[in-house]
Design a protein around this motif. Structure first.
Motif, PDB file in Angstrom:
ATOM      1  N   ARG A  22     146.442 109.643  63.485  1.00 25.88           N
ATOM      2  CA  ARG A  22     146.767 108.925  64.715  1.00 25.88           C
ATOM      3  C   ARG A  22     145.653 109.069  65.745  1.00 25.88           C
ATOM      4  O   ARG A  22     144.797 109.943  65.658  1.00 25.88           O
ATOM      5  CB  ARG A  22     148.043 109.491  65.346  1.00 25.88           C
ATOM      6  CG  ARG A  22     149.251 109.482  64.460  1.00 25.88           C
ATOM      7  CD  ARG A  22     149.921 108.127  64.429  1.00 25.88           C
ATOM      8  NE  ARG A  22     151.201 108.162  63.719  1.00 25.88           N
ATOM      9  CZ  ARG A  22     151.995 107.126  63.587  1.00 25.88           C
ATOM     10  NH1 ARG A  22     151.662 105.958  64.107  1.00 25.88           N
ATOM     11  NH2 ARG A  22     153.130 107.231  62.927  1.00 25.88           N
ATOM     12  N   LYS A  23     145.712 108.177  66.739  1.00 27.95           N
ATOM     13  CA  LYS A  23     144.919 108.361  67.946  1.00 27.95           C
ATOM     14  C   LYS A  23     145.788 107.982  69.133  1.00 27.95           C
ATOM     15  O   LYS A  23     146.767 107.224  68.987  1.00 27.95           O
ATOM     16  CB  LYS A  23     143.649 107.523  67.915  1.00 27.95           C
ATOM     17  CG  LYS A  23     143.840 106.022  68.011  1.00 27.95           C
ATOM     18  CD  LYS A  23     142.489 105.328  68.044  1.00 27.95           C
ATOM     19  CE  LYS A  23     142.649 103.823  68.225  1.00 27.95           C
ATOM     20  NZ  LYS A  23     141.330 103.134  68.304  1.00 27.95           N
ATOM     21  N   VAL A  63     148.891 114.186  63.879  1.00 30.90           N
ATOM     22  CA  VAL A  63     147.618 113.903  64.565  1.00 30.90           C
ATOM     23  C   VAL A  63     146.529 113.458  63.609  1.00 30.90           C
ATOM     24  O   VAL A  63     145.611 112.735  64.006  1.00 30.90           O
ATOM     25  CB  VAL A  63     147.136 115.112  65.395  1.00 30.90           C
ATOM     26  CG1 VAL A  63     148.182 115.526  66.407  1.00 30.90           C
ATOM     27  CG2 VAL A  63     146.748 116.296  64.495  1.00 30.90           C
ATOM     28  N   SER A  64     146.602 113.868  62.355  1.00 31.73           N
ATOM     29  CA  SER A  64     145.528 113.554  61.413  1.00 31.73           C
ATOM     30  C   SER A  64     145.356 112.061  61.208  1.00 31.73           C
ATOM     31  O   SER A  64     144.241 111.582  60.992  1.00 31.73           O
ATOM     32  CB  SER A  64     145.790 114.242  60.067  1.00 31.73           C
ATOM     33  OG  SER A  64     145.730 115.645  60.209  1.00 31.73           O
ATOM     34  N   ARG A  83     138.251 116.900  65.637  1.00 34.94           N
ATOM     35  CA  ARG A  83     138.360 115.731  66.523  1.00 34.94           C
ATOM     36  C   ARG A  83     139.802 115.376  66.863  1.00 34.94           C
ATOM     37  O   ARG A  83     140.041 114.437  67.622  1.00 34.94           O
ATOM     38  CB  ARG A  83     137.678 114.527  65.887  1.00 34.94           C
ATOM     39  CG  ARG A  83     136.163 114.673  65.784  1.00 34.94           C
ATOM     40  CD  ARG A  83     135.517 113.363  65.406  1.00 34.94           C
ATOM     41  NE  ARG A  83     135.971 112.889  64.106  1.00 34.94           N
ATOM     42  CZ  ARG A  83     135.663 111.694  63.595  1.00 34.94           C
ATOM     43  NH1 ARG A  83     134.927 110.848  64.299  1.00 34.94           N
ATOM     44  NH2 ARG A  83     136.099 111.343  62.404  1.00 34.94           N
ATOM     45  N   LYS A  84     140.756 116.130  66.310  1.00 34.97           N
ATOM     46  CA  LYS A  84     142.167 115.838  66.545  1.00 34.97           C
ATOM     47  C   LYS A  84     142.853 116.930  67.365  1.00 34.97           C
ATOM     48  O   LYS A  84     144.082 117.049  67.355  1.00 34.97           O
ATOM     49  CB  LYS A  84     142.902 115.675  65.207  1.00 34.97           C
ATOM     50  CG  LYS A  84     142.359 114.539  64.340  1.00 34.97           C
ATOM     51  CD  LYS A  84     142.642 113.183  64.960  1.00 34.97           C
ATOM     52  CE  LYS A  84     142.218 112.055  64.026  1.00 34.97           C
ATOM     53  NZ  LYS A  84     142.576 110.727  64.593  1.00 34.97           N
ATOM     54  N   ARG A  85     142.072 117.710  68.082  1.00 40.01           N
ATOM     55  CA  ARG A  85     142.636 118.826  68.832  1.00 40.01           C
ATOM     56  C   ARG A  85     142.798 118.533  70.320  1.00 40.01           C
ATOM     57  O   ARG A  85     143.162 119.423  71.093  1.00 40.01           O
ATOM     58  CB  ARG A  85     141.755 120.073  68.658  1.00 40.01           C
ATOM     59  CG  ARG A  85     141.654 120.564  67.226  1.00 40.01           C
ATOM     60  CD  ARG A  85     140.643 121.687  67.099  1.00 40.01           C
ATOM     61  NE  ARG A  85     140.448 122.070  65.697  1.00 40.01           N
ATOM     62  CZ  ARG A  85     139.514 122.915  65.274  1.00 40.01           C
ATOM     63  NH1 ARG A  85     138.677 123.469  66.159  1.00 40.01           N
ATOM     64  NH2 ARG A  85     139.405 123.199  63.990  1.00 40.01           N
ATOM     65  N   ASN A  86     142.487 117.319  70.747  1.00 39.33           N
ATOM     66  CA  ASN A  86     142.525 117.043  72.184  1.00 39.33           C
ATOM     67  C   ASN A  86     143.959 117.093  72.707  1.00 39.33           C
ATOM     68  O   ASN A  86     144.920 116.740  72.001  1.00 39.33           O
ATOM     69  CB  ASN A  86     141.856 115.704  72.503  1.00 39.33           C
ATOM     70  CG  ASN A  86     142.666 114.517  72.066  1.00 39.33           C
ATOM     71  OD1 ASN A  86     143.594 114.111  72.746  1.00 39.33           O
ATOM     72  ND2 ASN A  86     142.310 113.945  70.907  1.00 39.33           N
ATOM     73  N   LEU A 138     146.521 114.059  72.429  1.00 39.55           N
ATOM     74  CA  LEU A 138     147.001 113.765  71.077  1.00 39.55           C
ATOM     75  C   LEU A 138     148.031 114.794  70.633  1.00 39.55           C
ATOM     76  O   LEU A 138     149.049 114.443  70.018  1.00 39.55           O
ATOM     77  CB  LEU A 138     145.824 113.726  70.107  1.00 39.55           C
ATOM     78  CG  LEU A 138     146.123 113.312  68.669  1.00 39.55           C
ATOM     79  CD1 LEU A 138     146.806 111.948  68.627  1.00 39.55           C
ATOM     80  CD2 LEU A 138     144.841 113.289  67.833  1.00 39.55           C
ATOM     81  N   ALA A 152     144.297 121.804  63.148  1.00 38.16           N
ATOM     82  CA  ALA A 152     144.022 120.371  63.082  1.00 38.16           C
ATOM     83  C   ALA A 152     142.523 120.134  62.951  1.00 38.16           C
ATOM     84  O   ALA A 152     141.709 120.982  63.337  1.00 38.16           O
ATOM     85  CB  ALA A 152     144.547 119.680  64.342  1.00 38.16           C
ATOM     86  N   CYS A 186     153.369 108.286  72.893  1.00 34.14           N
ATOM     87  CA  CYS A 186     152.169 108.467  73.712  1.00 34.14           C
ATOM     88  C   CYS A 186     152.471 108.469  75.205  1.00 34.14           C
ATOM     89  O   CYS A 186     151.567 108.694  76.013  1.00 34.14           O
ATOM     90  CB  CYS A 186     151.136 107.385  73.381  1.00 34.14           C
ATOM     91  SG  CYS A 186     150.348 107.615  71.765  1.00 34.14           S
ATOM     92  N   ALA A 238     151.936 114.104  69.682  1.00 31.11           N
ATOM     93  CA  ALA A 238     152.498 114.473  68.381  1.00 31.11           C
ATOM     94  C   ALA A 238     153.805 115.241  68.555  1.00 31.11           C
ATOM     95  O   ALA A 238     154.768 115.028  67.799  1.00 31.11           O
ATOM     96  CB  ALA A 238     151.486 115.300  67.597  1.00 31.11           C
TER      97      ALA A 238
END
Length: 415
Positions: free
Chosen positions: A167-168, A164-165, A60-63, A66, A57, A276, A70
């Motif tokens: 989304r937040k 995830v790409s 910034r989308k690896r947290n 998130l 990913a 979420c 997903a």
């Protein structure tokens, strides 16, 4: 760790930084959110294959929050039947549809949603489990659910990255009703308003805009609002002073302002809100379903953009015979001081021909012109403030303190 999960785990030496992030989430953040996410995050931190998948990913989308959302999304949409089955069973084995169930006996999904999401939503409805006294969390087969989640991440990496790409994480979208209801009713009483138009700044999904349509129970036994509402909120009372019990005036406008408002009438947006939430927290899911039901029956008018710029237009949309009540709940802390001062100026300018009220629930010292009781900034609680702008005059008062995003409050003003 389940044996099959252990087979896909291995040395995390090449992913030490990412592994540390997930371990920290498991040890610090997840325990406040979900026992299942605590176990899942730890398993992900120990799996070389899972960490390699996460690294696919964008950085910034690896947290963790998130990634686990997903995975929940894949379960809700039925893209991973194994994960869907595990999450259904995890929520409540007694209410998950068996694999051999007669399709005719399965409740149909809402339009645009797959049966698996309907199954999850039914499983967390709590009607039967509450009647039987079943401990839903105790029924969570977390070993199987963790194993299914790790395997889904490894085997469906491309699908997870695709989610995830774009989304937040949408956290804390629930309405802050227990704090806002008495504050809005009180400021309307002070102005003598028989009707109000609500304008929520930083509205997210706009759930605050239905504050007049919920039921609220306080720790001292007080109740406000509608006891039959699908949304029932609660809050503890600190100190002995009761909250005011004035009735909410008629709400004639519901307007939300947000840089990225959530349109809950959009099936995909509503599904992501569900994703979420952790699958082992049925009370949170039931609360969200109630909020979505209220939003569907009285859709707010959502405005996308900068709150300071859009505020005059939002106030102008409130009928002339109603009091515009602007609400901010932990929204101003995202703005620099200069923008917060311009926000105050816009409120003042809008009050040339009629009063405009502002109800603020912000950290100590964040809301300009709202007194702080002498409290220190970053003191761990927030100030509940009421302000009335009228013909170039401003009356601002602090009426209470609250903690834990409104779950505990102390009302301190005379009403």
């Amino acid at each position: 760790m389940p044996r099959s999960t252990a087979r896909i785990a291995g040395s995390t030496g090449n992913h030490s930084k990412l592994a540390q992030t997930y371990r920290r989430f498991a040890e610090v953040d997840a325990p406040k959110i979900s026992p299942f996410y605590e176990r899942l995050a730890r398993a992900l931190s120990e799996s070389n294959a899972a960490l390699r998948a996460i690294e696919s990913a964008p950085t910034r989308k690896r947290n963790p929050a998130l990634i686990v959302a997903a995975l929940h999304h894949l379960a809700l949409t039925g893209q991973s039947p194994t994960l869907t089955t595990a999450y259904n069973a995890a929520v409540s084995p007694a209410h998950a549809a068996p694999a051999s169930a007669d399709p005719a006996s399965v409740k149909p999904a809402p339009a645009g949603l797959v049966r698996t999401e309907a199954g999850l939503r039914s499983a967390v409805g709590l009607e039967a489990s509450a009647a039987e006294g079943m401990d839903v969390e105790a029924g969570f087969d977390s070993d199987s659910a963790v194993e299914a989640a790790v395997r889904t991440l490894v085997e469906m990496t491309e699908a997870v990255v695709g989610v995830v790409s774009g989304r937040k994480v949408r956290g804390n979208v629930g309405g802050n009703h227990a704090v806002l209801y008495p504050a809005i009713a009180e400021v309307a009483r002070r102005v003598g308003a028989g009707a109000v138009g609500l304008i929520d700044v930083g509205c997210s999904a706009g759930f605050n805009l239905n504050v007049d349509r919920v039921g609220i129970t306080y720790g001292n036994g007080q109740t406000l609002g509608d006891p039959s509402s699908p949304v029932q909120a609660s809050a503890s009372i600190v100190k002995e002073q009761a909250v005011p019990t004035h009735a909410m005036p008629e709400v004639v406008a519901r307007i939300g302002i947000d840089p990225e408002p959530i349109d809950t009438s959009d099936v995909d947006e509503a599904r992501w809100l569900r994703a979420c939430l952790p699958p082992d927290q049925p009370e949170q899911t039931a609360r969200l379903e109630g909020e979505l039901e209220l939003a569907a029956s009285a859709p707010p008018f959502l405005m996308q953009g900068d709150a300071v710029d859009l505020l005059p237009d939002a106030i102008a949309r409130v009928p002339a015979d109603a009091l515009p009540v602007v609400t901010t709940t932990w929204a101003l802390s995202d703005l620099p001081l200069e923008s917060r001062l311009r926000f105050l100026q816009r409120l003042d300018a809008a009050a040339t021909n009629r009063p405009v009220a502002w109800v603020s629930v912000e950290g100590v010292g964040v809301a300009p012109a709202i007194p702080t009781f002498g409290d220190r900034p970053a003191s761990g609680h927030s100030i509940i403030g009421l302000a009335v702008f009228s013909h170039s005059t401003l009356q601002a008062e602090s009426v209470g303190r609250c903690w834990l995003r409104g779950q505990m409050l102390a009302w301190l003003a005379d009403s």
